[in-house]
Design a protein around this motif. Structure first.
Motif, PDB file in Angstrom:
ATOM      1  N   ALA A 104       1.496   4.120  -2.820  1.00 28.27           N
ATOM      2  CA  ALA A 104       1.152   5.501  -2.486  1.00 28.27           C
ATOM      3  C   ALA A 104       2.322   6.442  -2.769  1.00 28.27           C
ATOM      4  O   ALA A 104       2.114   7.584  -3.194  1.00 28.27           O
ATOM      5  N   ALA A 112      -8.475  -1.913  -6.386  1.00 29.54           N
ATOM      6  CA  ALA A 112      -8.774  -1.549  -4.997  1.00 29.54           C
ATOM      7  C   ALA A 112      -7.541  -1.003  -4.296  1.00 29.54           C
ATOM      8  O   ALA A 112      -7.611  -0.002  -3.568  1.00 29.54           O
ATOM      9  N   LEU A 113      -6.391  -1.657  -4.541  1.00 33.41           N
ATOM     10  CA  LEU A 113      -5.145  -1.176  -3.947  1.00 33.41           C
ATOM     11  C   LEU A 113      -4.790   0.203  -4.485  1.00 33.41           C
ATOM     12  O   LEU A 113      -4.382   1.100  -3.731  1.00 33.41           O
ATOM     13  N   GLN A 114      -4.947   0.404  -5.780  1.00 31.88           N
ATOM     14  CA  GLN A 114      -4.617   1.687  -6.385  1.00 31.88           C
ATOM     15  C   GLN A 114      -5.490   2.797  -5.823  1.00 31.88           C
ATOM     16  O   GLN A 114      -5.003   3.894  -5.522  1.00 31.88           O
ATOM     17  N   GLN A 115      -6.774   2.526  -5.650  1.00 32.37           N
ATOM     18  CA  GLN A 115      -7.687   3.543  -5.114  1.00 32.37           C
ATOM     19  C   GLN A 115      -7.305   3.921  -3.688  1.00 32.37           C
ATOM     20  O   GLN A 115      -7.279   5.114  -3.328  1.00 32.37           O
ATOM     21  N   GLU A 116      -6.993   2.919  -2.879  1.00 32.26           N
ATOM     22  CA  GLU A 116      -6.598   3.197  -1.501  1.00 32.26           C
ATOM     23  C   GLU A 116      -5.262   3.941  -1.450  1.00 32.26           C
ATOM     24  O   GLU A 116      -5.075   4.853  -0.641  1.00 32.26           O
ATOM     25  N   ALA A 117      -4.337   3.570  -2.341  1.00 32.74           N
ATOM     26  CA  ALA A 117      -3.033   4.224  -2.381  1.00 32.74           C
ATOM     27  C   ALA A 117      -3.160   5.682  -2.824  1.00 32.74           C
ATOM     28  O   ALA A 117      -2.463   6.561  -2.301  1.00 32.74           O
ATOM     29  N   GLN A 118      -4.031   5.954  -3.770  1.00 33.58           N
ATOM     30  CA  GLN A 118      -4.229   7.334  -4.225  1.00 33.58           C
ATOM     31  C   GLN A 118      -4.793   8.196  -3.106  1.00 33.58           C
ATOM     32  O   GLN A 118      -4.394   9.353  -2.943  1.00 33.58           O
ATOM     33  N   ALA A 119      -5.708   7.627  -2.322  1.00 36.58           N
ATOM     34  CA  ALA A 119      -6.268   8.372  -1.195  1.00 36.58           C
ATOM     35  C   ALA A 119      -5.193   8.661  -0.146  1.00 36.58           C
ATOM     36  O   ALA A 119      -5.121   9.771   0.408  1.00 36.58           O
ATOM     37  N   LEU A 120      -4.325   7.677   0.117  1.00 33.49           N
ATOM     38  CA  LEU A 120      -3.249   7.880   1.086  1.00 33.49           C
ATOM     39  C   LEU A 120      -2.255   8.915   0.573  1.00 33.49           C
ATOM     40  O   LEU A 120      -1.790   9.776   1.336  1.00 33.49           O
ATOM     41  N   LEU A 162       0.820  -1.202   0.000  1.00 31.30           N
ATOM     42  CA  LEU A 162       0.000   0.000   0.000  1.00 31.30           C
ATOM     43  C   LEU A 162       0.858   1.257   0.000  1.00 31.30           C
ATOM     44  O   LEU A 162       0.686   2.159  -0.829  1.00 31.30           O
TER      45      LEU A 162
END
Length: 284
Positions: free
Chosen positions: A204, A232-240, A200
């Motif tokens: 990020a 899903a990982l990419q979306q969470e990483a972009q938010a972080l 993650l």
């Protein structure tokens, strides 16, 4: 630095091979780093660059506890050691501006490189913190692996991750770049294989590079160059990455084509003269 029986053969100009036999250690350091000098001062104006003082004066100040002088000494020592390796045995120690300064530095103070750099790093000098975290006190990567068996190396391995994170949280994009490169077996240098895997945060850090580019046309190219990831990982990483960008970097944007000497990423080429300098980004 002399080549000996404990050194690895090969052309020092070639990319260094990954360090052998390293495994990740807990991030908890053996000493807690001081928070880095903030990237921005009260009015966003950097202090004018001053020429380095005579070597004897710089050493006396560093030995007297002056962290900025220790930072400058460590940065200059690294530059001199690097020049000596690249120049070869017939020209080692040469310096066009001060022909004897580099040779004096290496001969008299090369053995204190680690101590000067660590002194400045734990005083919160951001350039020294970055250089310490990168492992610069051990010389040019690939020239010798003798440092692997020293107590200093064990100390550094336990302190480097937290040190680099402290520079990152103080708002220096150079730290983000080195955190990203730390997972690369060749370009990660001494940091390669030191940080524990974290998919993650690794993703990020890549996404953060896109945010640094901001509205610059290069941003799209950087985004397109990133390896594919689970959606899903990419979306969470972009938010972080967005959270980091605002919390630690105040929304900083840097032209990807800007040279370090133009304050794009100043610590990358600070040469000691950036020590203690709060250097503003191009956009704030």
């Amino acid at each position: 630095m002399r080549r000996g029986h404990d050194e690895v053969a090969g052309d020092a100009s070639e990319p260094a091979a990954p360090l052998p036999g390293l495994t990740s250690l807990p991030v908890e350091p053996s000493a807690k780093p001081t928070r880095a000098v903030a990237r921005y001062d009260a009015n966003g104006t950097p202090r004018p660059v001053e020429p380095l003082p005579p070597l004897a004066e710089l050493v006396a100040r560093a030995d007297g506890g002056d962290a900025r002088a220790a930072c400058q000494l460590a940065a200059e020592l690294h530059a001199c050691r690097e020049k000596a390796v690249l120049a070869g045995p017939r020209r080692r120690g040469g310096n066009e501006e001060h022909p004897n300064r580099c040779s004096d530095l290496i001969e008299k103070y090369g053995g204190r490189h680690f101590n000067y750099l660590r002194q400045a790093a734990f005083a919160g000098e951001p350039e020294a913190m970055l250089r310490y975290a990168k492992g610069e006190a051990f010389g040019v990567p690939g020239e010798s692996y003798a440092f692997l068996s020293t107590p200093d190396f064990d100390t550094w391995r336990r302190e480097a991750p937290a040190m680099l994170q402290a520079v990152f949280e103080a708002g220096y994009p150079e730290a983000a770049l080195h955190l990203m490169l730390a997972q690369e077996p060749i370009f990660g240098g001494q940091l390669a294989a030191l940080l524990p895997p974290d998919p993650l945060r690794e993703r990020a850090r890549m996404e953060l590079m896109v945010l640094f580019a901001g509205q610059h046309p290069e941003a799209a190219k950087i985004a397109a160059s990133l390896p594919r990831a689970d959606p899903a990982l990419q979306q969470e990483a972009q938010a972080l990455a967005r959270r980091w960008h605002l919390e630690y970097f105040n929304g900083l944007e840097v032209d990807p084509n800007t040279e370090p000497t133009d304050h794009g990423m100043p610590l990358m080429a600070g040469s000691g003269q950036a020590c203690s300098q709060p250097i503003p980004g191009l956009k704030k």
